[in-house]
Design an enzyme around this catalytic site. Sequence first.
Site, short mmCIF file in Angstrom:
data_model
loop_
_atom_site.label_atom_id
_atom_site.label_comp_id
_atom_site.label_asym_id
_atom_site.label_seq_id
_atom_site.Cartn_x
_atom_site.Cartn_y
_atom_site.Cartn_z
N SER A 59 -9.62 2.10 3.11
CA SER A 59 -8.64 2.78 2.30
C SER A 59 -7.75 1.83 1.49
O SER A 59 -7.02 2.28 0.60
CB SER A 59 -7.75 3.65 3.19
OG SER A 59 -7.01 2.87 4.11
N SER A 116 -10.49 -0.54 6.99
CA SER A 116 -9.76 -0.31 5.75
C SER A 116 -9.17 -1.55 5.11
O SER A 116 -8.71 -1.49 3.97
CB SER A 116 -8.65 0.73 5.98
OG SER A 116 -9.20 2.02 6.14
N LYS A 164 0.84 -1.19 0.00
CA LYS A 164 0.00 0.00 0.00
C LYS A 164 0.89 1.25 0.00
O LYS A 164 1.94 1.27 0.66
CB LYS A 164 -0.88 -0.06 1.25
CG LYS A 164 -2.05 0.87 1.32
CD LYS A 164 -2.90 0.53 2.55
CE LYS A 164 -4.03 1.52 2.78
NZ LYS A 164 -4.83 1.15 3.97
#
Length: 425
Positions: free
Chosen positions: A114, A138, A39
Amino acid sequence: MPSRWALHEEALAAADEADRALARGDAVRPLFGVPATTKVNVDQAGCPTDDGVVEYKSRMASRDNPLVANMRASGMIIVGRTNVPAFSIGWFTDNDLHGLTRNPWNKDRTCGGSSGGAASATAAGIGAIGQGSDIAGSVRFPAYCCGLVGLRPTYGRIPRFNFTTTGRRKVSTALMSVPGSLTRTVRDARAALAAMSVGSPYDNRWVDVPLEGPPVKKPMRVAMVIDPAGRGGVAPEVAEAIRQAAGWLTDAGYIVEEIAPPEFGAVIDLWPRLAMGDTIGDAASVAEYGDDATRTWVDLCLEVFSGCGPEDMVEAMVERDRLLSLWQLFFEQRPLILTHSCAEPAFRLGRLVDVPSFQDVMRAQSTELAVPVLGLPSITVPTGVANGLPVGVQLIAGRYREDLCLEAAEEIEARAGVRTPIDPR
Protein backbone atom coordinates in the site's frame (compact mmCIF):
# COMPACT_ATOMS: atom_id res chain seq x y z
CA MET A 1 -7.71 21.41 5.17
CA PRO A 2 -4.24 22.55 4.04
CA SER A 3 -3.68 22.58 0.29
CA ARG A 4 -0.72 20.99 -1.41
CA TRP A 5 0.59 24.54 -1.77
CA ALA A 6 0.49 25.05 2.00
CA LEU A 7 2.63 21.94 2.46
CA HIS A 8 4.92 23.20 -0.31
CA GLU A 9 5.33 26.52 1.47
CA GLU A 10 5.87 24.80 4.81
CA ALA A 11 8.66 22.68 3.32
CA LEU A 12 10.31 25.72 1.72
CA ALA A 13 10.14 27.59 5.01
CA ALA A 14 11.80 24.66 6.78
CA ALA A 15 14.50 24.54 4.11
CA ASP A 16 15.12 28.30 4.47
CA GLU A 17 15.46 27.90 8.23
CA ALA A 18 17.91 25.04 7.67
CA ASP A 19 20.01 27.32 5.45
CA ARG A 20 19.99 30.02 8.12
CA ALA A 21 21.04 27.48 10.77
CA LEU A 22 23.98 26.42 8.62
CA ALA A 23 24.96 30.04 8.08
CA ARG A 24 24.90 30.60 11.85
CA GLY A 25 27.07 27.55 12.41
CA ASP A 26 24.41 25.82 14.51
CA ALA A 27 24.81 22.15 15.37
CA VAL A 28 22.87 20.08 12.87
CA ARG A 29 20.73 17.01 13.47
CA PRO A 30 21.47 13.60 11.88
CA LEU A 31 19.17 14.04 8.83
CA PHE A 32 19.30 17.80 8.69
CA GLY A 33 17.55 19.11 5.57
CA VAL A 34 16.81 15.69 4.05
CA PRO A 35 13.52 15.75 2.06
CA ALA A 36 11.06 13.06 3.07
CA THR A 37 7.45 12.08 2.50
CA THR A 38 4.73 10.68 4.77
CA LYS A 39 1.94 8.25 3.98
CA VAL A 40 -1.67 9.49 4.09
CA ASN A 41 -2.60 6.84 6.67
CA VAL A 42 -0.44 8.43 9.42
CA ASP A 43 -1.24 11.59 11.37
CA GLN A 44 0.61 14.72 10.34
CA ALA A 45 -0.48 17.90 12.07
CA GLY A 46 -2.63 20.07 9.82
CA CYS A 47 -3.23 17.31 7.27
CA PRO A 48 -6.07 14.84 6.76
CA THR A 49 -5.39 11.21 7.67
CA ASP A 50 -7.62 10.12 4.82
CA ASP A 51 -6.20 6.64 4.09
CA GLY A 52 -7.23 7.09 0.47
CA VAL A 53 -10.94 7.10 1.40
CA VAL A 54 -13.29 9.85 0.18
CA GLU A 55 -15.34 9.68 3.39
CA TYR A 56 -12.21 10.44 5.47
CA LYS A 57 -10.95 13.42 3.47
CA SER A 58 -11.79 15.80 6.34
CA ARG A 59 -10.36 13.67 9.15
CA MET A 60 -7.82 16.28 10.21
CA ALA A 61 -4.86 15.55 12.46
CA SER A 62 -4.06 18.11 15.11
CA ARG A 63 -0.78 16.45 16.14
CA ASP A 64 1.98 14.42 14.61
CA ASN A 65 2.08 10.66 14.90
CA PRO A 66 5.20 9.83 17.01
CA LEU A 67 6.76 8.43 13.84
CA VAL A 68 6.31 11.75 12.04
CA ALA A 69 7.56 13.61 15.11
CA ASN A 70 10.70 11.45 15.05
CA MET A 71 11.24 12.27 11.39
CA ARG A 72 11.02 15.99 12.08
CA ALA A 73 13.24 15.72 15.17
CA SER A 74 15.97 14.09 13.08
CA GLY A 75 16.01 17.11 10.79
CA MET A 76 14.01 15.70 7.88
CA ILE A 77 11.91 18.18 5.91
CA ILE A 78 8.55 16.68 5.00
CA VAL A 79 7.83 17.74 1.43
CA GLY A 80 4.52 15.96 0.88
CA ARG A 81 2.04 13.18 1.53
CA THR A 82 1.92 9.96 -0.50
CA ASN A 83 -0.94 7.94 -1.91
CA VAL A 84 -2.30 4.53 -0.90
CA PRO A 85 -5.08 2.19 -2.05
CA ALA A 86 -8.32 2.93 -0.20
CA PHE A 87 -8.04 1.73 3.41
CA SER A 88 -4.38 0.90 2.56
CA ILE A 89 -5.59 -2.46 1.24
CA GLY A 90 -4.10 -4.04 -1.87
CA TRP A 91 -1.20 -4.12 -4.28
CA PHE A 92 -2.30 -1.33 -6.63
CA THR A 93 -2.20 2.30 -5.46
CA ASP A 94 -5.40 3.73 -6.84
CA ASN A 95 -8.46 5.21 -5.14
CA ASP A 96 -11.44 7.48 -5.77
CA LEU A 97 -9.99 10.28 -3.64
CA HIS A 98 -6.49 10.81 -5.06
CA GLY A 99 -6.54 8.69 -8.21
CA LEU A 100 -3.92 6.35 -9.65
CA THR A 101 -0.23 6.43 -8.78
CA ARG A 102 1.90 4.89 -11.54
CA ASN A 103 5.25 3.15 -11.54
CA PRO A 104 7.96 5.52 -12.85
CA TRP A 105 9.67 2.58 -14.57
CA ASN A 106 6.59 1.59 -16.56
CA LYS A 107 3.21 3.34 -16.48
CA ASP A 108 1.34 0.08 -17.16
CA ARG A 109 2.75 -1.66 -14.06
CA THR A 110 1.83 -1.21 -10.44
CA CYS A 111 4.04 0.89 -8.22
CA GLY A 112 3.00 -1.53 -5.47
CA GLY A 113 0.79 -1.10 -2.45
CA SER A 114 0.00 0.00 0.00
CA SER A 115 3.00 2.36 0.23
CA GLY A 116 2.93 2.80 -3.54
CA GLY A 117 2.91 6.57 -3.44
CA ALA A 118 5.99 6.57 -1.21
CA ALA A 119 7.77 4.21 -3.61
CA SER A 120 6.91 6.16 -6.76
CA ALA A 121 7.89 9.48 -5.19
CA THR A 122 11.19 8.18 -3.82
CA ALA A 123 12.14 6.46 -7.09
CA ALA A 124 11.36 9.68 -8.98
CA GLY A 125 13.58 11.71 -6.64
CA ILE A 126 10.81 13.72 -4.97
CA GLY A 127 12.19 12.76 -1.56
CA ALA A 128 15.14 10.80 -0.23
CA ILE A 129 13.14 8.90 2.40
CA GLY A 130 9.59 7.66 1.96
CA GLN A 131 7.78 6.68 5.14
CA GLY A 132 5.69 3.55 4.71
CA SER A 133 3.98 0.82 6.70
CA ASP A 134 3.87 -2.94 6.21
CA ILE A 135 1.37 -5.59 7.29
CA ALA A 136 1.64 -7.88 4.25
CA GLY A 137 4.46 -6.44 2.19
CA SER A 138 3.28 -2.82 1.99
CA VAL A 139 6.84 -1.47 2.28
CA ARG A 140 8.76 -4.27 0.62
CA PHE A 141 6.54 -4.84 -2.41
CA PRO A 142 6.40 -1.16 -3.53
CA ALA A 143 10.16 -0.92 -2.98
CA TYR A 144 10.65 -4.00 -5.16
CA CYS A 145 8.34 -2.68 -7.89
CA CYS A 146 10.14 0.68 -8.06
CA GLY A 147 13.75 -0.51 -7.65
CA LEU A 148 14.23 0.75 -4.09
CA VAL A 149 15.47 -0.44 -0.73
CA GLY A 150 12.51 -1.26 1.49
CA LEU A 151 13.14 -1.91 5.18
CA ARG A 152 10.49 -3.56 7.33
CA PRO A 153 11.80 -3.48 10.92
CA THR A 154 10.98 -5.86 13.75
CA TYR A 155 7.61 -5.63 15.44
CA GLY A 156 8.02 -3.03 18.20
CA ARG A 157 11.11 -1.33 16.78
CA ILE A 158 9.47 1.90 15.54
CA PRO A 159 6.65 3.59 17.52
CA ARG A 160 3.44 4.64 15.83
CA PHE A 161 0.14 6.03 17.08
CA ASN A 162 -2.62 7.90 15.25
CA PHE A 163 -4.42 10.40 17.45
CA THR A 164 -7.23 10.57 14.89
CA THR A 165 -8.07 6.89 15.49
CA THR A 166 -10.78 6.62 18.12
CA GLY A 167 -11.35 2.86 18.06
CA ARG A 168 -9.23 0.11 19.53
CA ARG A 169 -6.31 -1.28 17.56
CA LYS A 170 -7.26 -4.44 15.68
CA VAL A 171 -5.55 -7.72 16.53
CA SER A 172 -3.87 -8.20 13.16
CA THR A 173 -2.74 -4.58 13.06
CA ALA A 174 -1.33 -4.74 16.58
CA LEU A 175 0.45 -8.00 15.80
CA MET A 176 1.73 -7.53 12.25
CA SER A 177 1.67 -3.91 11.07
CA VAL A 178 4.88 -1.90 11.46
CA PRO A 179 6.23 1.38 10.03
CA GLY A 180 9.21 1.26 7.68
CA SER A 181 11.13 3.19 5.07
CA LEU A 182 11.67 3.26 1.30
CA THR A 183 14.97 4.72 0.12
CA ARG A 184 17.25 4.67 -2.89
CA THR A 185 20.25 3.35 -0.94
CA VAL A 186 20.94 1.06 1.99
CA ARG A 187 22.84 3.86 3.71
CA ASP A 188 19.67 5.96 3.70
CA ALA A 189 17.65 3.02 5.04
CA ARG A 190 20.06 2.67 7.94
CA ALA A 191 19.79 6.39 8.72
CA ALA A 192 16.00 6.34 8.46
CA LEU A 193 15.77 3.42 10.88
CA ALA A 194 17.87 5.22 13.48
CA ALA A 195 15.74 8.35 13.16
CA MET A 196 12.35 6.66 13.22
CA SER A 197 13.02 4.22 16.07
CA VAL A 198 13.21 6.76 18.91
CA GLY A 199 10.76 5.61 21.58
CA SER A 200 7.36 7.01 22.46
CA PRO A 201 5.00 6.29 25.38
CA TYR A 202 2.04 6.40 22.98
CA ASP A 203 2.90 3.01 21.43
CA ASN A 204 2.86 0.20 23.98
CA ARG A 205 4.53 -2.10 21.45
CA TRP A 206 7.79 -0.13 21.33
CA VAL A 207 10.81 -1.98 22.69
CA ASP A 208 14.11 -0.34 23.60
CA VAL A 209 16.62 -2.60 21.83
CA PRO A 210 20.01 -1.46 20.45
CA LEU A 211 20.21 -1.06 16.69
CA GLU A 212 23.37 -3.20 16.66
CA GLY A 213 23.02 -6.74 17.98
CA PRO A 214 25.71 -9.01 19.42
CA PRO A 215 28.37 -10.36 17.03
CA VAL A 216 27.49 -13.51 15.12
CA LYS A 217 29.85 -16.28 14.13
CA LYS A 218 31.79 -15.55 10.94
CA PRO A 219 31.67 -16.49 8.18
CA MET A 220 27.94 -15.97 8.47
CA ARG A 221 25.71 -18.66 7.00
CA VAL A 222 22.80 -17.62 4.76
CA ALA A 223 19.87 -19.86 3.82
CA MET A 224 18.85 -19.40 0.17
CA VAL A 225 15.23 -20.16 -0.76
CA ILE A 226 14.27 -19.74 -4.41
CA ASP A 227 10.80 -21.31 -4.31
CA PRO A 228 9.30 -21.04 -0.80
CA ALA A 229 7.30 -24.16 0.12
CA GLY A 230 7.71 -25.41 -3.45
CA ARG A 231 4.59 -23.62 -4.64
CA GLY A 232 5.99 -22.58 -8.00
CA GLY A 233 5.31 -19.50 -10.05
CA VAL A 234 8.77 -18.00 -9.56
CA ALA A 235 9.69 -16.03 -12.68
CA PRO A 236 13.07 -16.91 -14.26
CA GLU A 237 14.40 -13.38 -13.78
CA VAL A 238 13.48 -13.49 -10.09
CA ALA A 239 15.17 -16.87 -9.58
CA GLU A 240 18.24 -15.54 -11.36
CA ALA A 241 18.28 -12.44 -9.12
CA ILE A 242 18.37 -14.67 -6.03
CA ARG A 243 21.21 -16.80 -7.44
CA GLN A 244 23.13 -13.69 -8.45
CA ALA A 245 22.74 -12.17 -4.99
CA ALA A 246 23.89 -15.48 -3.49
CA GLY A 247 27.03 -15.28 -5.59
CA TRP A 248 27.68 -11.72 -4.48
CA LEU A 249 27.27 -12.65 -0.84
CA THR A 250 29.63 -15.59 -1.30
CA ASP A 251 32.13 -13.18 -2.83
CA ALA A 252 31.70 -10.98 0.27
CA GLY A 253 32.60 -13.89 2.57
CA TYR A 254 29.19 -15.35 3.46
CA ILE A 255 28.42 -19.06 3.24
CA VAL A 256 25.24 -19.48 1.22
CA GLU A 257 23.35 -22.77 1.44
CA GLU A 258 20.17 -23.76 -0.40
CA ILE A 259 18.03 -24.74 2.56
CA ALA A 260 14.60 -23.57 3.76
CA PRO A 261 13.62 -22.56 7.30
CA PRO A 262 11.17 -24.88 9.08
CA GLU A 263 7.65 -25.18 7.68
CA PHE A 264 7.84 -22.13 5.42
CA GLY A 265 4.47 -22.98 3.90
CA ALA A 266 2.78 -23.18 7.29
CA VAL A 267 4.09 -19.72 8.18
CA ILE A 268 2.78 -18.29 4.90
CA ASP A 269 -0.63 -19.85 5.47
CA LEU A 270 -0.91 -18.28 8.93
CA TRP A 271 -1.31 -14.78 7.51
CA PRO A 272 -4.98 -15.12 6.48
CA ARG A 273 -5.75 -17.04 9.66
CA LEU A 274 -4.50 -14.08 11.71
CA ALA A 275 -5.84 -11.33 9.47
CA MET A 276 -9.21 -12.52 8.26
CA GLY A 277 -11.01 -11.99 11.54
CA ASP A 278 -10.22 -8.28 11.21
CA THR A 279 -10.92 -8.23 7.49
CA ILE A 280 -14.38 -9.65 8.10
CA GLY A 281 -14.90 -7.00 10.75
CA ASP A 282 -13.85 -4.32 8.25
CA ALA A 283 -16.08 -5.61 5.46
CA ALA A 284 -18.98 -3.34 6.44
CA SER A 285 -16.80 -0.20 6.39
CA VAL A 286 -15.31 -1.16 3.04
CA ALA A 287 -18.76 -1.89 1.62
CA GLU A 288 -20.01 1.52 2.74
CA TYR A 289 -16.99 3.76 2.12
CA GLY A 290 -14.60 1.79 -0.07
CA ASP A 291 -14.13 2.13 -3.80
CA ASP A 292 -14.69 -0.61 -6.37
CA ALA A 293 -11.08 -1.86 -6.23
CA THR A 294 -11.10 -2.23 -2.46
CA ARG A 295 -14.49 -3.94 -2.45
CA THR A 296 -13.21 -6.37 -5.07
CA TRP A 297 -10.12 -7.13 -2.97
CA VAL A 298 -12.17 -7.79 0.16
CA ASP A 299 -14.76 -9.88 -1.69
CA LEU A 300 -12.05 -12.05 -3.24
CA CYS A 301 -10.26 -12.35 0.08
CA LEU A 302 -13.44 -13.48 1.80
CA GLU A 303 -14.09 -16.02 -0.94
CA VAL A 304 -10.58 -17.48 -1.11
CA PHE A 305 -10.10 -17.57 2.68
CA SER A 306 -13.68 -18.43 3.63
CA GLY A 307 -12.43 -20.98 6.16
CA CYS A 308 -10.52 -18.36 8.14
CA GLY A 309 -12.23 -16.18 10.69
CA PRO A 310 -12.29 -14.95 14.30
CA GLU A 311 -12.92 -18.42 15.68
CA ASP A 312 -9.60 -19.63 14.18
CA MET A 313 -7.41 -16.82 15.54
CA VAL A 314 -6.68 -18.42 18.93
CA GLU A 315 -5.42 -21.62 17.34
CA ALA A 316 -3.47 -19.55 14.80
CA MET A 317 -1.76 -17.66 17.63
CA VAL A 318 -0.73 -20.94 19.27
CA GLU A 319 0.64 -22.15 15.95
CA ARG A 320 2.48 -18.86 15.46
CA ASP A 321 4.23 -19.32 18.80
CA ARG A 322 5.39 -22.80 17.79
CA LEU A 323 6.67 -21.70 14.38
CA LEU A 324 8.44 -18.61 15.71
CA SER A 325 10.38 -20.82 18.13
CA LEU A 326 11.46 -23.07 15.27
CA TRP A 327 12.59 -20.13 13.16
CA GLN A 328 14.49 -18.52 16.00
CA LEU A 329 16.43 -21.77 16.47
CA PHE A 330 17.07 -21.85 12.72
CA PHE A 331 18.50 -18.30 12.88
CA GLU A 332 21.00 -19.48 15.50
CA GLN A 333 22.74 -21.50 12.77
CA ARG A 334 21.87 -19.38 9.72
CA PRO A 335 21.22 -15.77 10.79
CA LEU A 336 19.92 -14.69 7.37
CA ILE A 337 17.45 -15.99 4.80
CA LEU A 338 17.85 -14.94 1.16
CA THR A 339 14.70 -15.26 -0.94
CA HIS A 340 12.45 -13.27 -3.26
CA SER A 341 10.40 -10.24 -2.32
CA CYS A 342 7.87 -11.09 -4.99
CA ALA A 343 7.91 -14.11 -7.28
CA GLU A 344 7.09 -11.98 -10.34
CA PRO A 345 8.01 -8.58 -11.75
CA ALA A 346 5.69 -5.68 -10.86
CA PHE A 347 2.13 -6.70 -11.72
CA ARG A 348 0.30 -5.24 -14.68
CA LEU A 349 -2.42 -2.76 -13.81
CA GLY A 350 -5.84 -4.39 -13.88
CA ARG A 351 -4.38 -7.79 -12.99
CA LEU A 352 -6.72 -8.49 -10.06
CA VAL A 353 -10.11 -9.43 -11.49
CA ASP A 354 -11.18 -12.87 -10.22
CA VAL A 355 -10.37 -15.72 -7.83
CA PRO A 356 -7.61 -17.29 -10.00
CA SER A 357 -5.81 -13.96 -10.41
CA PHE A 358 -6.13 -13.26 -6.67
CA GLN A 359 -4.65 -16.68 -5.85
CA ASP A 360 -1.77 -16.10 -8.30
CA VAL A 361 -0.96 -12.77 -6.68
CA MET A 362 -1.12 -14.22 -3.18
CA ARG A 363 1.28 -17.00 -4.21
CA ALA A 364 3.68 -14.43 -5.70
CA GLN A 365 3.56 -12.47 -2.42
CA SER A 366 4.15 -15.53 -0.21
CA THR A 367 7.36 -14.37 1.47
CA GLU A 368 5.91 -10.95 2.18
CA LEU A 369 3.11 -12.62 4.13
CA ALA A 370 5.43 -14.87 6.15
CA VAL A 371 7.58 -12.09 7.60
CA PRO A 372 4.77 -10.11 9.37
CA VAL A 373 3.29 -13.32 10.77
CA LEU A 374 6.45 -13.84 12.85
CA GLY A 375 7.18 -10.14 13.45
CA LEU A 376 10.62 -10.38 11.84
CA PRO A 377 12.75 -7.72 10.16
CA SER A 378 13.47 -7.91 6.45
CA ILE A 379 14.82 -5.77 3.65
CA THR A 380 14.21 -5.67 -0.09
CA VAL A 381 17.24 -4.64 -2.12
CA PRO A 382 17.43 -4.21 -5.91
CA THR A 383 19.77 -6.40 -7.94
CA GLY A 384 19.21 -4.98 -11.41
CA VAL A 385 16.73 -4.51 -14.22
CA ALA A 386 15.16 -7.22 -16.40
CA ASN A 387 13.01 -6.38 -19.42
CA GLY A 388 12.82 -2.78 -18.31
CA LEU A 389 11.56 -3.55 -14.79
CA PRO A 390 13.46 -3.66 -11.48
CA VAL A 391 14.22 -7.01 -9.89
CA GLY A 392 15.58 -7.67 -6.44
CA VAL A 393 15.77 -9.94 -3.44
CA GLN A 394 14.68 -10.04 0.17
CA LEU A 395 16.78 -10.70 3.25
CA ILE A 396 15.11 -11.89 6.47
CA ALA A 397 16.72 -12.05 9.92
CA GLY A 398 15.79 -12.90 13.50
CA ARG A 399 14.07 -10.41 15.74
CA TYR A 400 15.81 -7.03 16.18
CA ARG A 401 18.60 -7.99 13.75
CA GLU A 402 17.96 -5.29 11.17
CA ASP A 403 21.71 -4.73 11.36
CA LEU A 404 22.34 -8.10 9.72
CA CYS A 405 19.85 -7.34 6.96
CA LEU A 406 21.44 -3.95 6.30
CA GLU A 407 24.98 -5.30 6.33
CA ALA A 408 24.23 -7.99 3.75
CA ALA A 409 22.12 -5.61 1.66
CA GLU A 410 25.09 -3.22 1.47
CA GLU A 411 27.23 -6.00 0.02
CA ILE A 412 24.60 -6.72 -2.63
CA GLU A 413 24.13 -3.04 -3.42
CA ALA A 414 27.89 -2.53 -3.75
CA ARG A 415 27.94 -5.09 -6.57
CA ALA A 416 24.57 -4.34 -8.16
CA GLY A 417 24.88 -0.57 -8.17
CA VAL A 418 22.06 1.92 -7.70
CA ARG A 419 19.65 2.46 -10.59
CA THR A 420 16.71 4.87 -10.72
CA PRO A 421 14.17 5.49 -13.50
CA ILE A 422 14.78 9.24 -13.19
CA ASP A 423 18.07 10.89 -12.20
CA PRO A 424 17.10 12.53 -8.87
CA ARG A 425 19.96 15.01 -8.90
